[in-house]
Design a protein around this motif. Structure first.
Motif, short mmCIF file in Angstrom:
data_model
loop_
_atom_site.label_atom_id
_atom_site.label_comp_id
_atom_site.label_asym_id
_atom_site.label_seq_id
_atom_site.Cartn_x
_atom_site.Cartn_y
_atom_site.Cartn_z
N LEU A 26 0.83 -1.21 0.00
CA LEU A 26 0.00 0.00 0.00
C LEU A 26 0.86 1.26 0.00
N GLU A 27 1.91 1.25 0.82
CA GLU A 27 2.80 2.40 0.88
C GLU A 27 3.48 2.62 -0.46
N GLY A 28 3.94 1.54 -1.08
CA GLY A 28 4.60 1.65 -2.36
C GLY A 28 3.68 2.15 -3.47
N ALA A 29 2.38 1.83 -3.34
CA ALA A 29 1.40 2.27 -4.33
C ALA A 29 0.87 3.67 -4.04
N GLY A 30 1.23 4.22 -2.86
CA GLY A 30 0.72 5.53 -2.48
C GLY A 30 -0.76 5.51 -2.18
N LEU A 31 -1.23 4.37 -1.61
CA LEU A 31 -2.66 4.20 -1.33
C LEU A 31 -2.87 3.98 0.16
N SER A 32 -4.07 4.22 0.61
CA SER A 32 -4.43 3.93 2.00
C SER A 32 -5.36 2.73 2.01
N ALA A 33 -5.41 2.06 3.18
CA ALA A 33 -6.30 0.91 3.32
C ALA A 33 -7.75 1.31 3.11
N VAL A 34 -8.10 2.52 3.50
CA VAL A 34 -9.48 2.99 3.37
C VAL A 34 -9.91 3.00 1.90
N GLU A 35 -9.00 3.36 1.01
CA GLU A 35 -9.32 3.43 -0.42
C GLU A 35 -9.68 2.06 -1.00
N LEU A 36 -9.21 0.99 -0.35
CA LEU A 36 -9.45 -0.35 -0.88
C LEU A 36 -10.38 -1.17 0.01
N ASP A 37 -11.03 -0.53 0.97
CA ASP A 37 -11.88 -1.25 1.91
C ASP A 37 -13.16 -1.78 1.27
N SER A 38 -13.65 -1.11 0.25
CA SER A 38 -14.92 -1.51 -0.35
C SER A 38 -14.70 -1.98 -1.77
N LEU A 39 -15.76 -2.53 -2.37
CA LEU A 39 -15.71 -2.92 -3.77
C LEU A 39 -16.43 -1.89 -4.62
N GLY A 40 -16.39 -0.65 -4.19
CA GLY A 40 -16.99 0.43 -4.95
C GLY A 40 -16.14 0.80 -6.14
N PRO A 41 -16.49 1.86 -6.85
CA PRO A 41 -15.76 2.25 -8.06
C PRO A 41 -14.29 2.54 -7.78
N GLN A 42 -13.42 1.92 -8.54
CA GLN A 42 -11.98 2.17 -8.47
C GLN A 42 -11.46 2.20 -9.89
N THR A 43 -10.41 2.98 -10.11
CA THR A 43 -9.94 3.19 -11.47
C THR A 43 -8.83 2.22 -11.84
N ILE A 44 -8.59 2.12 -13.14
CA ILE A 44 -7.51 1.28 -13.62
C ILE A 44 -6.16 1.81 -13.15
N ARG A 45 -6.08 3.13 -12.91
CA ARG A 45 -4.84 3.72 -12.40
C ARG A 45 -4.51 3.15 -11.02
N THR A 46 -5.53 2.98 -10.18
CA THR A 46 -5.32 2.40 -8.85
C THR A 46 -4.80 0.97 -8.96
N THR A 47 -5.41 0.20 -9.85
CA THR A 47 -5.02 -1.19 -10.02
C THR A 47 -3.59 -1.30 -10.54
N ARG A 48 -3.23 -0.44 -11.48
CA ARG A 48 -1.86 -0.47 -12.02
C ARG A 48 -0.84 -0.07 -10.96
N ALA A 49 -1.16 0.92 -10.14
CA ALA A 49 -0.25 1.33 -9.08
C ALA A 49 -0.06 0.19 -8.08
N LEU A 50 -1.17 -0.48 -7.75
CA LEU A 50 -1.11 -1.60 -6.82
C LEU A 50 -0.29 -2.75 -7.41
N SER A 51 -0.48 -3.04 -8.69
CA SER A 51 0.26 -4.12 -9.35
C SER A 51 1.76 -3.83 -9.38
N ARG A 52 2.13 -2.57 -9.68
CA ARG A 52 3.56 -2.21 -9.69
C ARG A 52 4.16 -2.34 -8.30
N ALA A 53 3.40 -1.96 -7.28
CA ALA A 53 3.91 -2.06 -5.91
C ALA A 53 4.08 -3.52 -5.49
N VAL A 54 3.14 -4.36 -5.87
CA VAL A 54 3.24 -5.79 -5.58
C VAL A 54 4.51 -6.36 -6.22
N GLU A 55 4.74 -5.99 -7.46
CA GLU A 55 5.92 -6.47 -8.19
C GLU A 55 7.21 -6.03 -7.50
#
Length: 204
Positions: A26-55
Motif C-alpha cells: 500500500l505504501e509503495g502504491a501511495g494508497l491507503s487501506a481505506v481506499e481499498l476497503d470496499s468494492l466500490g468504483p476504483q480506477t484502472i490507475r489504482t489497479t496499475r499502481a497496486l500491481s507495480r507495488a506488488v511487483e
C-alpha cells in the motif's frame, strides 16, 4: 472489475506474506487501506499502481504473482466460496472449460455491479482448447491461467496450459488435456451449503 482484482491482490498478499508486507505494498502504491476497503468504483490507475507495488515489494514479475492469485482462489482455505462457485460450473474439467463462457453472466446474477472479462472457448480438436480472455486490465489472463491450473488439479485432471500472450484480441491461453482421470481430485459435495458468491473471499 478493478475493485475486485484489487481485493484479490489484497487477500492473496496478506494471507500468503502477512499484513506487514501488504502495508508495504500500500505504501509503495501511495494508497491507503481505506481506499481499498470496499468494492466500490476504483480506477484502472489504482489497479496499475497496486500491481507495480506488488511487483516491487515481492521482487517478482506481477504476471507470475497474478497466476499465484488464480491458484489461491481455488486452493486456499480462505477462498473456498470461490472454489464452490467454480465447481458448480461443471461435473468434470472438460465440462468446466465448456462453461467458462457463461461464468461472467453467472457472477453478474449474484453481483450485478461486476463487469468481468469476456471469455471465449474454442475446442480446436479433441483434448485441446483455445481460451481467449478479453478485458481492459492487463494481467487478467495470467490470473485465469493460474485458476485453470488449480481447477484441473481440483478435478484430478492432468493438463498442460500455456499463456500465449496478449494481443488486440485479448489474452490467449491454450489448454491441452493429457489425462482427465490422472488422480482422484479434491472432494466436492454438490449440494452442501450452496454456491457462495465470489465476493465471499475474506478472512475468517
Amino acid at each position: 472489475m478493478h475493485a475486485l482484482l484489487n481485493r484479490m491482490l489484497h487477500v492473496f498478499v496478506e494471507d500468503t506474506y502477512g499484513t506487514e508486507v501488504w502495508c508495504d505494498v500500500l505504501e509503495g502504491a501511495g494508497l491507503s487501506a481505506v481506499e481499498l476497503d470496499s468494492l466500490g468504483p476504483q480506477t484502472i490507475r489504482t489497479t496499475r499502481a497496486l500491481s507495480r507495488a506488488v511487483e516491487t515489494v515481492l521482487a517478482r514479475p506481477v504476471d507470475t504473482v497474478l497466476e499465484d492469485v488464480g491458484t489461491y482462489l481455488v486452493s486456499h482455505p480462505n477462498a473456498q466460496s470461490v472454489r464452490r462457485l467454480l465447481r458448480f460450473c461443471g461435473t468434470d474439467f472438460v465440462d468446466f472449460l465448456h462453461s467458462l463462457e457463461d461464468l461472467p453472466d453467472r457472477i453478474r446474477l449474484a453481483v450485478p455491479s461486476l463487469s468481468l472479462p469476456e471469455i471465449e472457448v474454442a475446442e480446436e480438436r479433441e483434448a485441446r482448447f483455445l481460451i481467449t480472455c478479453r478485458g481492459p486490465l492487463p494481467g487478467v489472463g495470467h490470473l485465469l491461467a493460474g485458476l485453470l491450473r488449480a481447477m484441473a488439479d481440483d478435478y484430478g485432471t492432468l493438463a498442460l496450459l500455456e499463456h500465449e500472450g496478449r494481443s488486440c484480441d485479448g489474452d490467449r491461453l491454450r489448454v491441452t488435456l493429457v489425462d482427465t482421470a490422472f488422480s482422484e481430485g479434491r472432494r466436492f459435495v454438490l449440494g452442501a451449503g450452496g454456491a457462495a458468491p465470489l465476493l465471499a473471499v475474506r478472512h475468517p
